[in-house]
Design an enzyme around this catalytic site. Structure first.
Site, PDB file in Angstrom:
ATOM      1  N   CYS A  10       0.815  -1.221   0.000  1.00  0.00           N
ATOM      2  CA  CYS A  10       0.000   0.000   0.000  1.00  0.00           C
ATOM      3  C   CYS A  10       0.848   1.271   0.000  1.00  0.00           C
ATOM      4  CB  CYS A  10      -0.926   0.018   1.212  1.00  0.00           C
ATOM      5  SG  CYS A  10      -2.023  -1.405   1.327  1.00  0.00           S
ATOM      6  N   GLY A  11       2.149   1.135   0.198  1.00  0.00           N
ATOM      7  CA  GLY A  11       3.032   2.291   0.283  1.00  0.00           C
ATOM      8  C   GLY A  11       3.473   2.799  -1.074  1.00  0.00           C
ATOM      9  N   PRO A 126      21.098  -1.609  -1.978  1.00  0.00           N
ATOM     10  CA  PRO A 126      20.565  -0.345  -1.450  1.00  0.00           C
ATOM     11  C   PRO A 126      19.876   0.492  -2.516  1.00  0.00           C
ATOM     12  CG  PRO A 126      22.912  -0.147  -1.822  1.00  0.00           C
ATOM     13  CD  PRO A 126      22.561  -1.584  -2.090  1.00  0.00           C
ATOM     14  N   ASN A 127      20.074   0.110  -3.799  1.00  0.00           N
ATOM     15  CA  ASN A 127      19.507   0.913  -4.876  1.00  0.00           C
ATOM     16  C   ASN A 127      19.345   0.036  -6.116  1.00  0.00           C
ATOM     17  OD1 ASN A 127      19.136   2.887  -7.033  1.00  0.00           O
ATOM     18  ND2 ASN A 127      19.758   4.420  -5.536  1.00  0.00           N
ATOM     19  N   HIS A 157      17.744  13.576   0.029  1.00  0.00           N
ATOM     20  CA  HIS A 157      16.496  12.835  -0.092  1.00  0.00           C
ATOM     21  C   HIS A 157      15.347  13.633   0.515  1.00  0.00           C
ATOM     22  CE1 HIS A 157      19.322   9.488  -0.765  1.00  0.00           C
ATOM     23  NE2 HIS A 157      18.307   8.899  -1.369  1.00  0.00           N
ATOM     24  N   LYS A 161      12.486  10.457   4.740  1.00  0.00           N
ATOM     25  CA  LYS A 161      13.390   9.307   4.737  1.00  0.00           C
ATOM     26  C   LYS A 161      13.904   9.055   6.153  1.00  0.00           C
ATOM     27  CE  LYS A 161      17.512   7.364   2.489  1.00  0.00           C
ATOM     28  NZ  LYS A 161      16.858   6.049   2.275  1.00  0.00           N
TER      29      LYS A 161
END
Length: 263
Positions: A10-11, A126-127, A157, A161
Site C-alpha cells: 500500500c506504500g 541499497p539501490n 532525499h 526518509k
C-alpha cells in the site's frame, strides 16, 4: 509465469512495484502484504484496477506465501520489519528481493543466515536503479586514478526518509574504499579538523527530493564531480522487478545488482 509477493504493497514503493509486476508479461501478483487495509484489493493502491489479490496481514506472511505459491518476495520497507519478514519468506523457500536500507550488520547477518538455511536466491541492494549501479562502476574506476584526491559524498532525499546516511551513499563509499584498498568514513564534519584521508559523507533531507548522489574528487586547483539524480521512484521499482525475474533463474545464494546487470 513468476509468482510475486510484495510487502508494503500500500506504500509508495510497494504500489509502484505492484504496478510494474502487473505490466510485466512474465509475472503475476499472487500475494500482497501490509500493516493495514486488510481485505482491500492490491490493485486499488497501484491504480491498475482490480487484481483479485487482497491485502493480507503481515502476521500471516508464512502461511499466505505457501498458499499462494509465491516464487519471489519483494521487500522495500524498513529495517525493523525486513529483519523479521525476510527470514520467514526465505525459510518458506521463497526467493528474495530486498531494497530496504538502514540494516545493521546484526540484522543483515540474521537475513543472510535465513537465506542459507532456506537455500533460496536473493538480491540485496541499497539501490535498484540501473543508472545508479552504472554510477557505482564509474566512481570505482575514477577512484583508482584519483587516490590522492579528497573524496566527499553528498546525498539528498525527501524529508520523510528514515535512515541517514542513505544506503546508496554508504554503498558509494564502500565502492571507493574497496578500489583504494580501504578507507575510513566520517558522516558530517562538525568538530573534525583538519581533514584527513577519510571519505566524507553528508546528508540533506528536504522537500520531496527522490534521491540525489554526488561524489566529489577534489585535488589542488581542480575537482571532478560525478552525480546521479533520480527523477522518479519508478526507476527503483523497474529495477526491482527486473531483479525479481533474474533471481528466480539463479542458484541459491546472495547476489547484488552488479550480478543482475552483468557489471
Amino acid at each position: 509465469m513468476i509468482n510475486v509477493a510484495v510487502l508494503g504493497a500500500c506504500g509508495r514503493m510497494g504500489s509502484l512495484i505492484v504496478e510494474n509486476v502487473t505490466n510485466s508479461a512474465d509475472m503475476q501478483l499472487v500475494a500482497a502484504f501490509d500493516i493495514s487495509n486488510f481485505g482491500k484489493d492490491a490493485g486499488e493502491f497501484a491504480r491498475v484496477g482490480n487484481l483479485g489479490v487482497q491485502i493480507s496481514d503481515v502476521k500471516n506472511l508464512g502461511a499466505v506465501l505457501k498458499e499462494s505459491k509465491a516464487d519471489v518476495f519483494i521487500d522495500f520497507t524498513i529495517a525493523g520489519a525486513t529483519v523479521v519478514n525476510a527470514p520467514i519468506a526465505a525459510r518458506a523457500g521463497v526467493n528474495l528481493i530486498i531494497g530496504t536500507t538502514g540494516l545493521t550488520p546484526e540484522q543483515r547477518a540474521v537475513i543472510d543466515e535465513a537465506i542459507q538455511e532456506g537455500k533460496v536466491s536473493a538480491v540485496i541492494s541499497p539501490n535498484y536503479s540501473i543508472g545508479v549501479n552504472v554510477f557505482f562502476k564509474i566512481i570505482r574506476e575514477a577512484a583508482k586514478y584519483l587516490a590522492d584526491y579528497d573524496i566527499e559524498i553528498i546525498e539528498a532525499h525527501h524529508n520523510q526518509k528514515k535512515d541517514a546516511p542513505s544506503g546508496t551513499a554508504l554503498r558509494a563509499a564502500d565502492v571507493i574504499s574497496e578500489a583504494l584498498g580501504g578507507k575510513e568514513y566520517v558522516y558530517g564534519r562538525e568538530g573534525i579538523a583538519p581533514r584527513g584521508k577519510e571519505i566524507g559523507i553528508h546528508g540533506v533531507r528536504a522537500g520531496d527530493i527522490t534521491g540525489d548522489h554526488t561524489v566529489l574528487f577534489a585535488g589542488n586547483s581542480e575537482r571532478i564531480e560525478i552525480k546521479h539524480m533520480a527523477h522518479s521512484r519508478q526507476i527503483f521499482a523497474k529495477g526491482a522487478v527486473r531483479a525479481a525475474e533474474w533471481v528466480c533463474r539463479q542458484k541459491p545464494g546472495i547476489y547484488s545488482m552488479d550480478d543482475v546487470l552483468g557489471l
